[in-house]
Scaffold this motif. Structure first.
Motif, PDB file in Angstrom:
ATOM      1  N   PHE B 129       0.973  -1.083  -0.030  1.00  0.00           N
ATOM      2  CA  PHE B 129      -0.076   0.058  -0.179  1.00  0.00           C
ATOM      3  C   PHE B 129       1.000   1.248  -0.091  1.00  0.00           C
ATOM      4  CE2 PHE B 129      -2.172   3.496   2.319  1.00  0.00           C
ATOM      5  CZ  PHE B 129      -3.471   3.586   1.488  1.00  0.00           C
ATOM      6  N   ILE B 130       1.875   1.216   0.906  1.00  0.00           N
ATOM      7  CA  ILE B 130       2.704   2.460   0.974  1.00  0.00           C
ATOM      8  C   ILE B 130       3.484   2.632  -0.267  1.00  0.00           C
ATOM      9  CG2 ILE B 130       4.842   3.613   2.129  1.00  0.00           C
ATOM     10  CD1 ILE B 130       3.963   2.012   4.532  1.00  0.00           C
ATOM     11  N   ALA B 131       3.924   1.466  -1.006  1.00  0.00           N
ATOM     12  CA  ALA B 131       4.704   1.888  -2.117  1.00  0.00           C
ATOM     13  C   ALA B 131       3.748   2.226  -3.265  1.00  0.00           C
ATOM     14  CB  ALA B 131       5.344   0.443  -2.586  1.00  0.00           C
ATOM     15  N   ASP B 132       2.398   1.739  -3.331  1.00  0.00           N
ATOM     16  CA  ASP B 132       1.424   2.258  -4.192  1.00  0.00           C
ATOM     17  C   ASP B 132       1.291   3.664  -4.204  1.00  0.00           C
ATOM     18  OD1 ASP B 132       1.564  -0.250  -5.311  1.00  0.00           O
ATOM     19  OD2 ASP B 132      -0.719  -0.731  -4.799  1.00  0.00           O
ATOM     20  N   TRP B 133       1.108   4.058  -2.992  1.00  0.00           N
ATOM     21  CA  TRP B 133       0.643   5.334  -2.456  1.00  0.00           C
ATOM     22  C   TRP B 133       1.889   6.409  -2.994  1.00  0.00           C
ATOM     23  CZ3 TRP B 133       1.709   9.921  -0.329  1.00  0.00           C
ATOM     24  CH2 TRP B 133       0.621  10.681  -0.101  1.00  0.00           C
ATOM     25  N   MET B 134       3.187   5.888  -2.819  1.00  0.00           N
ATOM     26  CA  MET B 134       4.279   6.970  -3.358  1.00  0.00           C
ATOM     27  C   MET B 134       4.475   6.870  -4.528  1.00  0.00           C
ATOM     28  SD  MET B 134       7.184   5.934  -0.178  1.00  0.00           S
ATOM     29  CE  MET B 134       7.695   4.632  -1.089  1.00  0.00           C
ATOM     30  N   GLY B 135       4.168   5.749  -5.267  1.00  0.00           N
ATOM     31  CA  GLY B 135       4.260   5.676  -6.772  1.00  0.00           C
ATOM     32  C   GLY B 135       5.514   6.070  -7.276  1.00  0.00           C
ATOM     33  N   ASP B 136       6.507   5.788  -6.464  1.00  0.00           N
ATOM     34  CA  ASP B 136       7.861   5.991  -6.975  1.00  0.00           C
ATOM     35  C   ASP B 136       8.742   4.438  -7.292  1.00  0.00           C
ATOM     36  OD1 ASP B 136      10.463   6.651  -7.216  1.00  0.00           O
ATOM     37  OD2 ASP B 136      10.479   7.872  -5.367  1.00  0.00           O
ATOM     38  N   PRO B 137       8.939   4.040  -8.255  1.00  0.00           N
ATOM     39  CA  PRO B 137       9.548   2.852  -8.474  1.00  0.00           C
ATOM     40  C   PRO B 137      11.012   2.581  -8.174  1.00  0.00           C
ATOM     41  CG  PRO B 137       9.421   4.018 -10.555  1.00  0.00           C
ATOM     42  CD  PRO B 137       8.690   4.971  -9.340  1.00  0.00           C
ATOM     43  N   THR B 138      11.667   3.845  -7.282  1.00  0.00           N
ATOM     44  CA  THR B 138      13.108   3.785  -7.206  1.00  0.00           C
ATOM     45  C   THR B 138      13.416   3.008  -5.923  1.00  0.00           C
ATOM     46  OG1 THR B 138      12.888   6.280  -7.598  1.00  0.00           O
ATOM     47  CG2 THR B 138      14.802   5.286  -6.520  1.00  0.00           C
ATOM     48  N   GLU B 139      14.563   2.313  -6.130  1.00  0.00           N
ATOM     49  CA  GLU B 139      15.012   1.346  -5.129  1.00  0.00           C
ATOM     50  C   GLU B 139      14.999   1.898  -3.787  1.00  0.00           C
ATOM     51  OE1 GLU B 139      17.272  -0.659  -2.486  1.00  0.00           O
ATOM     52  OE2 GLU B 139      18.031   1.346  -3.464  1.00  0.00           O
ATOM     53  N   SER B 140      15.486   3.176  -3.733  1.00  0.00           N
ATOM     54  CA  SER B 140      15.437   3.701  -2.195  1.00  0.00           C
ATOM     55  C   SER B 140      13.885   3.981  -1.788  1.00  0.00           C
ATOM     56  CB  SER B 140      16.102   5.041  -2.174  1.00  0.00           C
ATOM     57  OG  SER B 140      15.203   6.157  -2.824  1.00  0.00           O
ATOM     58  N   ALA B 141      12.814   4.393  -2.556  1.00  0.00           N
ATOM     59  CA  ALA B 141      11.524   4.299  -2.347  1.00  0.00           C
ATOM     60  C   ALA B 141      11.140   3.039  -1.844  1.00  0.00           C
ATOM     61  CB  ALA B 141      10.742   5.053  -3.344  1.00  0.00           C
ATOM     62  N   SER B 142      11.506   1.901  -2.485  1.00  0.00           N
ATOM     63  CA  SER B 142      11.053   0.671  -2.250  1.00  0.00           C
ATOM     64  C   SER B 142      11.518   0.283  -0.860  1.00  0.00           C
ATOM     65  CB  SER B 142      11.498  -0.143  -3.409  1.00  0.00           C
ATOM     66  OG  SER B 142      11.224  -1.698  -2.855  1.00  0.00           O
ATOM     67  N   LEU B 143      12.526   0.539  -0.611  1.00  0.00           N
ATOM     68  CA  LEU B 143      13.249   0.304   0.774  1.00  0.00           C
ATOM     69  C   LEU B 143      12.417   0.979   1.823  1.00  0.00           C
ATOM     70  CD1 LEU B 143      15.393  -0.771   2.703  1.00  0.00           C
ATOM     71  CD2 LEU B 143      17.050   1.230   1.962  1.00  0.00           C
ATOM     72  N   ARG B 144      12.377   2.250   1.442  1.00  0.00           N
ATOM     73  CA  ARG B 144      11.568   3.198   2.512  1.00  0.00           C
ATOM     74  C   ARG B 144      10.201   2.695   2.996  1.00  0.00           C
ATOM     75  NH1 ARG B 144      12.152   8.621   3.790  1.00  0.00           N
ATOM     76  NH2 ARG B 144      10.088   9.922   3.973  1.00  0.00           N
ATOM     77  N   ALA B 145       9.483   2.266   1.752  1.00  0.00           N
ATOM     78  CA  ALA B 145       8.196   1.599   2.160  1.00  0.00           C
ATOM     79  C   ALA B 145       8.282   0.447   3.008  1.00  0.00           C
ATOM     80  CB  ALA B 145       7.545   0.937   0.846  1.00  0.00           C
ATOM     81  N   GLU B 146       9.198  -0.356   2.524  1.00  0.00           N
ATOM     82  CA  GLU B 146       9.346  -1.631   3.323  1.00  0.00           C
ATOM     83  C   GLU B 146       9.732  -1.257   5.018  1.00  0.00           C
ATOM     84  OE1 GLU B 146      10.954  -4.781   1.343  1.00  0.00           O
ATOM     85  OE2 GLU B 146      10.370  -5.890   2.988  1.00  0.00           O
ATOM     86  N   LEU B 147      10.811  -0.385   5.229  1.00  0.00           N
ATOM     87  CA  LEU B 147      11.113   0.065   6.406  1.00  0.00           C
ATOM     88  C   LEU B 147       9.692   0.534   7.272  1.00  0.00           C
ATOM     89  CD1 LEU B 147      14.505   1.755   5.823  1.00  0.00           C
ATOM     90  CD2 LEU B 147      13.968  -0.501   7.072  1.00  0.00           C
ATOM     91  N   MET B 148       9.008   1.292   6.549  1.00  0.00           N
ATOM     92  CA  MET B 148       8.056   1.912   7.224  1.00  0.00           C
ATOM     93  C   MET B 148       7.040   0.871   7.567  1.00  0.00           C
ATOM     94  SD  MET B 148       6.884   5.114   4.571  1.00  0.00           S
ATOM     95  CE  MET B 148       7.883   6.579   4.889  1.00  0.00           C
ATOM     96  N   ALA B 149       6.706  -0.120   6.565  1.00  0.00           N
ATOM     97  CA  ALA B 149       5.546  -1.032   6.877  1.00  0.00           C
ATOM     98  C   ALA B 149       6.265  -1.959   8.242  1.00  0.00           C
ATOM     99  CB  ALA B 149       5.518  -2.009   5.969  1.00  0.00           C
ATOM    100  N   ALA B 150       7.672  -2.330   8.257  1.00  0.00           N
ATOM    101  CA  ALA B 150       8.011  -3.097   9.215  1.00  0.00           C
ATOM    102  C   ALA B 150       8.053  -2.221  10.686  1.00  0.00           C
ATOM    103  CB  ALA B 150       9.420  -3.213   8.962  1.00  0.00           C
ATOM    104  N   ALA B 151       8.283  -0.937  10.507  1.00  0.00           N
ATOM    105  CA  ALA B 151       8.075  -0.179  11.800  1.00  0.00           C
ATOM    106  C   ALA B 151       6.883   0.064  12.455  1.00  0.00           C
ATOM    107  CB  ALA B 151       8.415   1.445  11.439  1.00  0.00           C
ATOM    108  N   VAL B 152       5.715   0.151  11.699  1.00  0.00           N
ATOM    109  CA  VAL B 152       4.350   0.226  11.630  1.00  0.00           C
ATOM    110  C   VAL B 152       3.901  -1.058  12.599  1.00  0.00           C
ATOM    111  CG1 VAL B 152       1.785   0.269  11.144  1.00  0.00           C
ATOM    112  CG2 VAL B 152       3.538   1.802  10.313  1.00  0.00           C
ATOM    113  N   VAL B 153       4.321  -2.040  11.893  1.00  0.00           N
ATOM    114  CA  VAL B 153       3.909  -3.515  12.440  1.00  0.00           C
ATOM    115  C   VAL B 153       4.815  -3.941  13.684  1.00  0.00           C
ATOM    116  CG1 VAL B 153       4.164  -6.030  12.142  1.00  0.00           C
ATOM    117  CG2 VAL B 153       3.439  -4.588  10.407  1.00  0.00           C
ATOM    118  N   ALA B 154       6.012  -3.601  13.707  1.00  0.00           N
ATOM    119  CA  ALA B 154       6.730  -3.605  14.926  1.00  0.00           C
ATOM    120  C   ALA B 154       6.319  -2.851  16.179  1.00  0.00           C
ATOM    121  CB  ALA B 154       8.025  -3.429  14.719  1.00  0.00           C
TER     122      ALA B 154
END
Lengths: 228, 228
Positions: B129-154
């Motif tokens: 969801f976050i990745a879609d929302w950002m709409g940025d296919p960059t690798e760093s954006a992807s990492l950022r989405a991953e970190l965000m999701a992990a942080a929320v869940v944690a």
DNA sequence: CAATACAACGGTACTCAGTACCGTTGGGAG
DNA sequence: CTCCCAACGGTACTGAGTACCGTTGTATTG
């Protein structure tokens, strides 16, 4: 000389059959038969059917545990973000095998769950290590440790999956960059009375006003102890 | 009126037996017998033995999916950190049942793994969801989405576990605070020219000097464009 | 009221993962 | 040669999960 070959033959047969018929459609008997051994022998070498695909997660976990135990870094987070590289290196060392496993776990839900459970054990280890390292039983410190561990694991998984998908040629430096990002996420804790720390602490924010406009409230914040 | 009682009787019998003999020592036949129904009926109501303990993870997941689909927040991260509250509220609503489940998952590895796998599905949903929302296919954006999701869940898991252990009386406000911490971890991406963003940006740092001493350099930083 | 349709149930039989146990074989070490 | 031991194969068992069939109770419709 060719005595431990049974173990390898079993793994080869398992992967081949999984590719041909799929994981659920392959029985342990099938694997044993193709490997030319008895069913009992299979369970002597692998604890379960899933274990053929994830043979050495336990070993890797203890490896990392040792690495952490004998590591001396400036912070717990840095120690962990350093230790997690061992996992990536292990996968890279496995090479093509790791990629075959990835295509399997992408398809079969049971295997994906199993992989996730393994990763969770790393994360738990990291969380406990960071929490111990901080030595701060506060609730906010505990949350902080949890977030750090989650971030390290997430960043690692990100880079690892990119490599598994063949999206990167230099996963090691990408891992370095990702870990730098993770460390940068967590600024040094403020307020904990260390030696000679009666100075000024600024928190980060962005504003549309210029510096002079917000200077009074800034001053009030700094002088008024802990501000909201 | 008492027609769907079988399902409840099965769950009650299961939890009681798990408490008495432990999870592995309890067979599905035992549960069905104590509930006064046939073995087949058990599998009609629950897909597996584990499912008695986690009955509505699927429903909750789609509930959150809907919530995200119909949500309009300023950022993807905030939308997710808002949607994850549904999970906490669901557990609180379950009350004592959730706590009995927690004591079980704390003891039995298989159940813990299962729970972890469920949580991973939330995390995956959040990441996408976050990745879609950002709409940025960059690798760093992807990492950022991953970190965000992990942080929320944690952060969510952190607060949830505290409540399950009875370490907090007000998990909702604690969740609010934790989510604020998470959002604060990720500053707005800088450099992307938005409309009317000629304001002041302060970076975070700590110093031993007081505010007046470092004010000149601060001013120089602000006025001198991007400072190091 | 009677015939029908349907949903929930119980029982049997099967597959397969995993465990326990037992006997066999095939080399080294004394 | 004999003893030992490690790896192996076979048999039998438990228990989860699936497939299928027959039964019963209940609501619906003519």
């Amino acid at each position: 000389m060719s005595k431990p070959a049974a173990r390898i033959r079993l793994a080869d047969a398992a992967f081949a059959l999984f590719d041909e018929r799929g994981y659920e459609q392959t029985t342990v008997d099938d694997i044993a038969e193709r490997a030319g051994v008895g069913r009992t022998t299979f369970f002597r070498h692998y604890r379960s059917k899933e274990d053929v695909i994830f043979p050495d997660h336990d070993r890797l976990l203890t490896l990392i545990k040792d690495r952490l135990a004998t590591s001396s870094h400036s912070t717990g987070l840095i120690a962990v973000s350093d230790a997690v590289r061992l996992v990536l290196l292990h996968y890279i060392d496995e090479g093509d095998l790791a990629r075959r496993r990835y295509t399997l776990t992408s398809k079969v839900a049971v295997l994906r769950d199993r992989e996730i459970a393994s990763v969770a054990r790393y994360q738990r280890l990291f969380r406990e290590f960071i929490a111990d390292w901080m030595g701060d039983p506060t609730e906010s410190a505990s949350l902080r440790a949890e977030l750090m561990a989650a971030a390290v694991v997430a960043a690692h998984n990100h880079v690892l999956r990119r490599w598994l998908r063949g999206e990167t040629s230099d996963p090691v430096v990408e891992m370095d960059e990702a870990m730098r990002d993770v460390v940068a996420l967590f600024p040094a804790p403020s307020g904990s009375g260390e030696a000679g720390d009666a100075g000024t602490t600024l928190v980060a924010f962005r504003t549309g006003q210029d510096l002079d406009t917000l200077l009074p409230s800034l001053r009030r914040l700094v002088e008024g102890g802990t501000g909201r």
